[in-house]
Design a protein around this motif. Structure first.
Motif, mmCIF file in Angstrom:
data_model
loop_
_atom_site.group_PDB
_atom_site.id
_atom_site.type_symbol
_atom_site.label_atom_id
_atom_site.label_comp_id
_atom_site.label_asym_id
_atom_site.label_seq_id
_atom_site.Cartn_x
_atom_site.Cartn_y
_atom_site.Cartn_z
ATOM 1 N N GLU A 108 0.792 -1.330 0.080
ATOM 2 C CA GLU A 108 -0.009 -0.257 -0.035
ATOM 3 C C GLU A 108 0.717 1.297 -0.019
ATOM 4 O OE1 GLU A 108 -3.055 -0.110 -0.763
ATOM 5 O OE2 GLU A 108 -3.146 -2.239 -0.587
ATOM 6 N N ARG A 109 2.183 1.246 0.621
ATOM 7 C CA ARG A 109 2.802 2.348 0.673
ATOM 8 C C ARG A 109 3.213 2.607 -0.677
ATOM 9 N NH1 ARG A 109 5.148 6.122 3.450
ATOM 10 N NH2 ARG A 109 4.321 5.415 5.577
ATOM 11 N N GLY A 110 3.888 1.475 -1.440
ATOM 12 C CA GLY A 110 3.945 1.577 -2.938
ATOM 13 C C GLY A 110 3.033 1.918 -3.802
ATOM 14 N N GLN A 111 1.604 1.699 -3.602
ATOM 15 C CA GLN A 111 0.738 2.329 -4.193
ATOM 16 C C GLN A 111 0.538 3.960 -3.956
ATOM 17 O OE1 GLN A 111 -0.843 1.192 -6.668
ATOM 18 N NE2 GLN A 111 -2.981 1.653 -6.786
ATOM 19 N N LEU A 112 0.511 4.304 -2.812
ATOM 20 C CA LEU A 112 0.338 5.461 -2.507
ATOM 21 C C LEU A 112 1.309 6.501 -3.072
ATOM 22 C CD1 LEU A 112 -1.402 7.595 -0.925
ATOM 23 C CD2 LEU A 112 -0.060 7.194 1.128
ATOM 24 N N ALA A 113 2.509 5.993 -3.074
ATOM 25 C CA ALA A 113 3.641 6.908 -3.628
ATOM 26 C C ALA A 113 3.502 6.860 -4.963
ATOM 27 C CB ALA A 113 5.221 6.137 -3.220
ATOM 28 N N TYR A 114 3.053 5.519 -5.908
ATOM 29 C CA TYR A 114 2.737 5.608 -7.106
ATOM 30 C C TYR A 114 1.864 6.722 -7.607
ATOM 31 C CZ TYR A 114 0.681 4.070 -11.384
ATOM 32 O OH TYR A 114 0.032 3.825 -12.777
ATOM 33 N N ALA A 115 0.603 6.624 -6.907
ATOM 34 C CA ALA A 115 -0.407 7.527 -7.212
ATOM 35 C C ALA A 115 -0.021 8.953 -7.203
ATOM 36 C CB ALA A 115 -1.580 7.378 -6.224
ATOM 37 N N ALA A 116 0.852 9.485 -6.066
ATOM 38 C CA ALA A 116 1.277 10.673 -5.908
ATOM 39 C C ALA A 116 2.196 11.099 -6.849
ATOM 40 C CB ALA A 116 1.966 10.901 -4.577
ATOM 41 N N THR A 117 2.971 10.299 -7.723
ATOM 42 C CA THR A 117 3.770 10.263 -8.904
ATOM 43 C C THR A 117 2.947 10.739 -10.063
ATOM 44 O OG1 THR A 117 5.224 9.212 -7.646
ATOM 45 C CG2 THR A 117 5.664 9.596 -9.990
ATOM 46 N N VAL A 118 2.119 9.626 -10.340
ATOM 47 C CA VAL A 118 1.447 9.496 -11.584
ATOM 48 C C VAL A 118 0.333 10.512 -11.811
ATOM 49 C CG1 VAL A 118 -0.702 7.842 -11.152
ATOM 50 C CG2 VAL A 118 0.499 7.761 -13.333
ATOM 51 N N GLY A 167 0.854 13.636 -10.562
ATOM 52 C CA GLY A 167 1.746 14.749 -10.462
ATOM 53 C C GLY A 167 1.765 15.666 -9.149
ATOM 54 N N VAL A 168 1.311 14.953 -8.138
ATOM 55 C CA VAL A 168 1.302 15.547 -6.726
ATOM 56 C C VAL A 168 2.731 15.976 -6.435
ATOM 57 C CG1 VAL A 168 0.581 15.601 -4.272
ATOM 58 C CG2 VAL A 168 -1.055 14.712 -6.395
ATOM 59 N N ARG A 169 3.427 14.908 -6.286
ATOM 60 C CA ARG A 169 4.872 14.878 -5.807
ATOM 61 C C ARG A 169 5.543 13.461 -6.474
ATOM 62 N NH1 ARG A 169 7.830 13.557 -0.939
ATOM 63 N NH2 ARG A 169 5.770 13.177 0.131
ATOM 64 N N ASP A 170 6.740 13.841 -6.762
ATOM 65 C CA ASP A 170 7.502 12.954 -7.363
ATOM 66 C C ASP A 170 8.059 11.826 -6.328
ATOM 67 O OD1 ASP A 170 9.157 11.039 -8.454
ATOM 68 O OD2 ASP A 170 10.236 12.304 -9.615
ATOM 69 N N ARG A 171 7.370 10.697 -6.242
ATOM 70 C CA ARG A 171 7.929 9.588 -5.088
ATOM 71 C C ARG A 171 7.932 8.299 -5.743
ATOM 72 N NH1 ARG A 171 3.075 10.134 -0.523
ATOM 73 N NH2 ARG A 171 4.309 8.442 0.512
ATOM 74 N N ALA A 172 8.776 8.245 -7.047
ATOM 75 C CA ALA A 172 8.823 7.279 -7.982
ATOM 76 C C ALA A 172 9.877 6.244 -7.167
ATOM 77 C CB ALA A 172 9.330 7.523 -9.255
ATOM 78 N N ASP A 173 10.873 6.927 -6.629
ATOM 79 C CA ASP A 173 11.783 5.884 -5.930
ATOM 80 C C ASP A 173 11.298 5.270 -4.751
ATOM 81 O OD1 ASP A 173 13.676 6.594 -7.708
ATOM 82 O OD2 ASP A 173 14.762 8.135 -6.593
ATOM 83 N N GLU A 174 10.085 6.059 -3.811
ATOM 84 C CA GLU A 174 9.664 5.383 -2.792
ATOM 85 C C GLU A 174 8.812 4.172 -3.202
ATOM 86 O OE1 GLU A 174 6.689 6.668 0.677
ATOM 87 O OE2 GLU A 174 7.218 8.109 -0.518
ATOM 88 N N ALA A 175 8.064 4.563 -4.510
ATOM 89 C CA ALA A 175 7.105 3.528 -4.731
ATOM 90 C C ALA A 175 7.957 2.161 -5.141
ATOM 91 C CB ALA A 175 6.514 3.866 -6.182
ATOM 92 N N ARG A 176 8.955 2.434 -5.870
ATOM 93 C CA ARG A 176 9.735 1.177 -6.258
ATOM 94 C C ARG A 176 10.503 0.536 -5.030
ATOM 95 N NH1 ARG A 176 11.977 5.081 -9.881
ATOM 96 N NH2 ARG A 176 11.284 4.826 -11.899
ATOM 97 N N SER A 177 11.056 1.166 -4.082
ATOM 98 C CA SER A 177 11.460 0.634 -2.695
ATOM 99 C C SER A 177 10.521 0.068 -1.969
ATOM 100 C CB SER A 177 12.122 1.912 -2.040
ATOM 101 O OG SER A 177 12.518 1.289 -0.786
ATOM 102 N N ALA A 178 9.311 0.513 -1.883
ATOM 103 C CA ALA A 178 8.092 0.119 -0.894
ATOM 104 C C ALA A 178 7.831 -1.397 -1.841
ATOM 105 C CB ALA A 178 7.072 0.927 -0.826
ATOM 106 N N LEU A 179 7.563 -1.469 -3.111
ATOM 107 C CA LEU A 179 7.117 -2.606 -3.568
ATOM 108 C C LEU A 179 8.108 -3.674 -3.668
ATOM 109 C CD1 LEU A 179 5.042 -1.138 -6.667
ATOM 110 C CD2 LEU A 179 4.168 -1.778 -4.614
ATOM 111 N N GLY A 180 9.609 -3.437 -3.638
ATOM 112 C CA GLY A 180 10.603 -4.307 -3.741
ATOM 113 C C GLY A 180 10.733 -4.874 -2.281
ATOM 114 N N ARG A 181 10.537 -3.933 -1.078
ATOM 115 C CA ARG A 181 10.210 -4.579 0.023
ATOM 116 C C ARG A 181 9.102 -5.499 0.406
ATOM 117 N NH1 ARG A 181 10.407 -0.010 2.276
ATOM 118 N NH2 ARG A 181 8.417 0.237 3.112
ATOM 119 N N ALA A 182 8.012 -5.127 -0.301
ATOM 120 C CA ALA A 182 6.865 -6.036 -0.166
ATOM 121 C C ALA A 182 7.068 -7.241 -0.998
ATOM 122 C CB ALA A 182 5.569 -5.488 -0.979
#
Length: 260
Positions: free
Chosen positions: A95-105, A107-122
């Motif tokens: 879910e953290r990865g999804q939230l970061a993805y949503a913010a990035t896609v 255009g709210v804030r670039d959290r692409a690295d966080e999305a990748r990291s969180a999904l990798g952790r999952a």
């Protein structure tokens, strides 16, 4: 912009009155009300699953409306705090990865690295047989396609998610995998294959009563249909879009009438 799946826990609720109530609200875009039904359970370790489900509802609200980011972050922190085992922690990371993805896609804030990291952790936390694994595969496909621009990597992830959703009986997730595999097929010029996938995604959403996801499915199918059927599908999508108060917000541009 692509619509994205959340956990299908309580998709239609089965025999559970609480889950049936959550589904009725969620399917009509009433995410805050649906999440409120889980609030009494979500801050207790014994109900870690409820905390993740509540988070997923609020993250989905962010993606569909572009609002509610702080509430989703708060719910996510609770889910992370009450997690008891690797499956709980993996679901929260998803879910953290999804939230970061949503913010990035959006255009709210670039959290692409966080999305990748969180999904990798999952991926490291979830067992191969976890019910969350197909959803994780799907979301990793989204990141590959929309944040990394690597459709060649997205396709295998979507296919793994599709197979996993079939194995677990996750019908709603299948509507998302059908839709995104169809979009890749259309991108490659495989119109007949794309039409089949889009039509199956729409059929599932209509069968489940997933009203909030029906307009995007209609608009997607229109992309693979000739006129005048494409215009009919877009008109129906536009009707539903306005009926639901302009949600999902990212669909507005796609449904705007062509300039005269």
């Amino acid at each position: 912009m692509a619509d994205t799946a959340m956990s299908s826990a309580g998709t239609t609720g089965g025999d559970d009155p609480l889950q049936r109530a959550i589904w009725r609200l969620r399917s009509r875009g009433c995410w805050t009300d649906a999440a409120a039904l889980l609030t009494p359970h979500a801050d207790r370790a014994v109900h870690a699953g409820a905390a993740v489900q509540r988070t997923a509802l609020l993250v989905e609200r962010c993606l569909f409306t572009g609002q509610g980011w702080a509430e989703a972050e708060d719910a996510l922190r609770v889910a992370e705090a009450v997690a008891q085992d690797d499956d709980d922690r993996g679901a929260a990371a998803c879910e953290r990865g999804q939230l970061a993805y949503a913010a990035t896609v959006l255009g709210v804030r670039d959290r692409a690295d966080e999305a990748r990291s969180a999904l990798g952790r999952a991926a490291a936390l979830l067992s191969p047989g976890s019910r969350t694994r197909p959803l994780l595969d799907f979301r990793r496909g989204l990141v590959a396609e929309h944040l990394t621009d690597a459709p060649q990597s997205a396709g295998p992830a979507y296919r793994r998610a599709h197979a996993g959703a079939e194995a677990h009986g996750d019908t709603l997730l299948l509507s998302f995998t059908w839709r995104h595999l169809a979009a890749l097929a259309l991108r490659e010029g495989e119109v007949a294959e794309a039409r089949k996938g889009f039509a199956e995604s729409l059929r599932i959403r209509e069968d489940l009563g997933f009203l909030i996801g029906t307009a995007p499915a209609l608009a997607a199918l229109a992309e693979a249909e000739p006129e005048p059927e494409a215009a009919r599908l877009r008109a129906e999508a536009r009707r539903l879009f306005h009926l639901l108060g302009g949600i999902p917000t990212w669909l507005a541009d796609q449904l705007a009438p062509a300039p005269a």
